[in-house]
Motif scaffolding. Structure first.
Motif, short mmCIF file in Angstrom:
data_model
loop_
_atom_site.label_atom_id
_atom_site.label_comp_id
_atom_site.label_asym_id
_atom_site.label_seq_id
_atom_site.Cartn_x
_atom_site.Cartn_y
_atom_site.Cartn_z
N ARG A 5 0.98 -1.08 0.07
CA ARG A 5 0.08 0.24 0.04
C ARG A 5 0.78 0.90 -0.04
O ARG A 5 1.90 1.42 0.43
CB ARG A 5 -0.91 0.02 1.08
CG ARG A 5 -2.14 -1.02 1.19
CD ARG A 5 -2.92 -0.94 2.52
NE ARG A 5 -3.96 0.34 2.13
CZ ARG A 5 -5.01 0.56 2.79
NH1 ARG A 5 -5.13 -0.05 3.87
NH2 ARG A 5 -5.52 1.73 2.76
N ALA A 8 -0.07 7.05 3.51
CA ALA A 8 -1.29 8.05 3.33
C ALA A 8 -0.60 9.35 3.13
O ALA A 8 0.28 9.76 3.80
CB ALA A 8 -1.97 7.72 4.85
N ARG A 295 -0.13 4.24 7.45
CA ARG A 295 -0.79 2.91 6.57
C ARG A 295 0.29 2.19 6.04
O ARG A 295 -0.17 1.18 5.15
CB ARG A 295 -1.92 3.62 5.42
CG ARG A 295 -3.10 4.11 6.17
CD ARG A 295 -4.21 4.38 5.01
NE ARG A 295 -3.85 4.77 3.83
CZ ARG A 295 -4.50 5.67 3.00
NH1 ARG A 295 -5.73 5.73 3.42
NH2 ARG A 295 -4.17 5.98 1.94
N GLU A 363 -2.24 -6.04 3.94
CA GLU A 363 -2.67 -4.50 4.23
C GLU A 363 -2.84 -4.18 5.52
O GLU A 363 -3.17 -5.03 6.38
CB GLU A 363 -3.79 -4.25 3.20
CG GLU A 363 -3.53 -4.30 1.52
CD GLU A 363 -4.64 -3.76 0.85
OE1 GLU A 363 -5.52 -3.04 1.53
OE2 GLU A 363 -4.58 -3.93 -0.32
N SER A 365 -4.90 -2.03 7.49
CA SER A 365 -6.40 -1.68 7.63
C SER A 365 -6.69 -0.75 8.65
O SER A 365 -7.75 0.05 8.57
CB SER A 365 -7.51 -2.65 7.45
OG SER A 365 -7.32 -3.70 8.84
N THR A 366 -5.91 -0.64 9.65
CA THR A 366 -6.22 0.47 10.80
C THR A 366 -6.01 1.87 10.39
O THR A 366 -5.01 2.08 9.90
CB THR A 366 -5.06 -0.02 11.83
OG1 THR A 366 -5.39 -1.24 12.30
CG2 THR A 366 -5.70 0.97 13.05
N GLU A 367 -7.08 2.64 10.42
CA GLU A 367 -7.04 3.98 10.09
C GLU A 367 -6.59 4.82 11.31
O GLU A 367 -6.45 6.05 11.05
CB GLU A 367 -8.21 4.46 9.53
CG GLU A 367 -8.47 3.72 8.07
CD GLU A 367 -7.27 4.14 6.92
OE1 GLU A 367 -7.08 5.32 7.08
OE2 GLU A 367 -7.26 3.53 6.19
#
Length: 374
Positions: A5, A8, A295, A363, A365-367
């Motif tokens: 990924r 961010a 991320r 990935e 996934s924790t935002e």
């Protein structure tokens, strides 16, 4: 296999923190008079603010902004990072100080909706730390020597990290642990201005409270148990136990020496708090917090032990051989080891991120950081 990924966009706000850390390390070596890649007496004066508010403060504010999930929250890390960069530019130091005040005020504002959302003891303790950061930034803006602001900046990192530990390990703690930590946090918050106004007596009280806080961490944190495990849990536990030990050293110095303004006691106090405690705790939390913010996963690798061990050994050399026994060589070699350990940790972390997990990639996934991801 799932593709890697992209970071961010908010991760860009961590770039000024990285710059502040690198320049702050160089400035620290300049102050020691050894091996500074770019020696600069002017930057040496900004060493403390670059490391505490520019580096640690920006990362803390960014984590809290991600936790809040509101766009306005990113103003705090942006202001702190910009303020740190402004300190590097000749002639605009006051602007940098103004931006740091605005950034710490923004960090305080971040905790208001976080508190309303959770009414959580951990948030309250960390919010008290943000108030102390604002107080320290205001003192420096008003022309106070950094030594006068030391208790405020130390209180900021100590209470922020203590709140983080309460949140992350609360399930393993007894029911009253949060209340006792809030009381200790309030005691720190009261003791800090007392140490500023009455350096000998007030700092002694602050030292006693910090020792009690270190004892709280040792008694209630899970590190004593997880250090017997393997892999990342063991590494994180070793970092936390080391940090607790250095916090106790700092408390002891305040208790015995009061609030030193310079000399060996000042050097030992500063580096016990901001390197021994703070950086050890950052090492412990980085593999879980940084992926939540950026991320991008930060896989654990045994190579992370090398900078941790170098940090502990070089701090012992600096504080014991240099500050306690008076050896200039020990202080210089220990200080250089501190710098290498810090840079090596982030170098290993960056390499581990680029290489990726040893197994199949997954990935993240924790935002939001763990303390608000419920």
């Amino acid at each position: 296999m799932i593709g890697r990924r992209a970071p961010a966009p908010r991760a860009l706000l961590a770039v000024p923190a990285a710059v502040a850390m690198v320049v702050g390390v160089d400035a620290g070596l300049t102050l020691l008079g050894v091996w500074a890649p770019v020696p600069s007496g002017r930057l040496g004066e900004a060493h403390g603010l670059l490391m505490v508010l520019g580096f640690v403060g920006t990362l803390v504010a960014l984590e809290r902004a991600v936790a809040l999930g509101a766009s306005w929250g990113y103003a705090a890390p942006a202001l702190l990072g910009t303020g740190a960069l402004a300190l590097l530019v000749p002639g605009v130091g006051r602007l940098g100080h103004l931006l740091l005040v605005a950034g710490t005020a923004g960090l305080c504002a971040l905790y208001v909706p976080l508190w309303r959302r959770q009414r959580d003891d951990a948030v309250l303790v960390s919010a008290l730390g943000a108030v102390l950061a604002l107080g320290g930034a205001v003192l420096v803006l008003g022309g106070a020597d950094l030594a006068l602001a030391l208790p405020w900046l130390a209180g900021f990192v100590v209470l922020t990290i203590a709140g983080e530990r309460l949140e992350l390990a609360r399930l393993a703690m007894p029911a009253g642990a949060g209340t006792s930590l809030v009381l200790l946090g309030l005691a720190v918050t009261v003791s800090v201005p007392a140490a500023t106004m009455w350096p000998r007596v007030g700092a002694g009280v602050l030292g006693l409270v910090v020792l009690l806080l270190a004892a709280w961490l040792a008694a209630y944190d899970v590190a004593r148990r997880t250090v017997r495990s393997t892999g990342l849990p063991r590494f994180a536990a070793a970092c936390m136990l080391a940090g607790q030990g250095w916090l106790a050293v700092a408390g002891g110095i305040w208790l015995v020496a009061g609030q030193p303004a310079d000399g060996a006691a000042y050097d030992a106090l500063v580096h016990a708090v901001f390197l021994g405690f703070t950086i050890s705790m950052i090492m412990a939390h980085a593999p879980s917090i940084l992926p939540a913010v950026t991320r991008v996963p930060l896989p654990y690798r045994p190579a992370l032990w090398a900078p941790w061990l170098l940090l502990q050994v070089s701090l012992v050399l600096r504080l014991w051989g240099g500050d306690a026994l008076g050896s200039d060589l020990a202080r210089e070699v220990g200080g250089a080891g501190n710098a290498v350990a810090l840079l090596l940790f982030f170098g290993v972390a960056a390499a581990s991120t680029v290489i990726g997990p040893p197994g199949p990639r997954v990935e993240v996934s924790t935002e939001r950081p763990p303390e608000v991801a419920r």
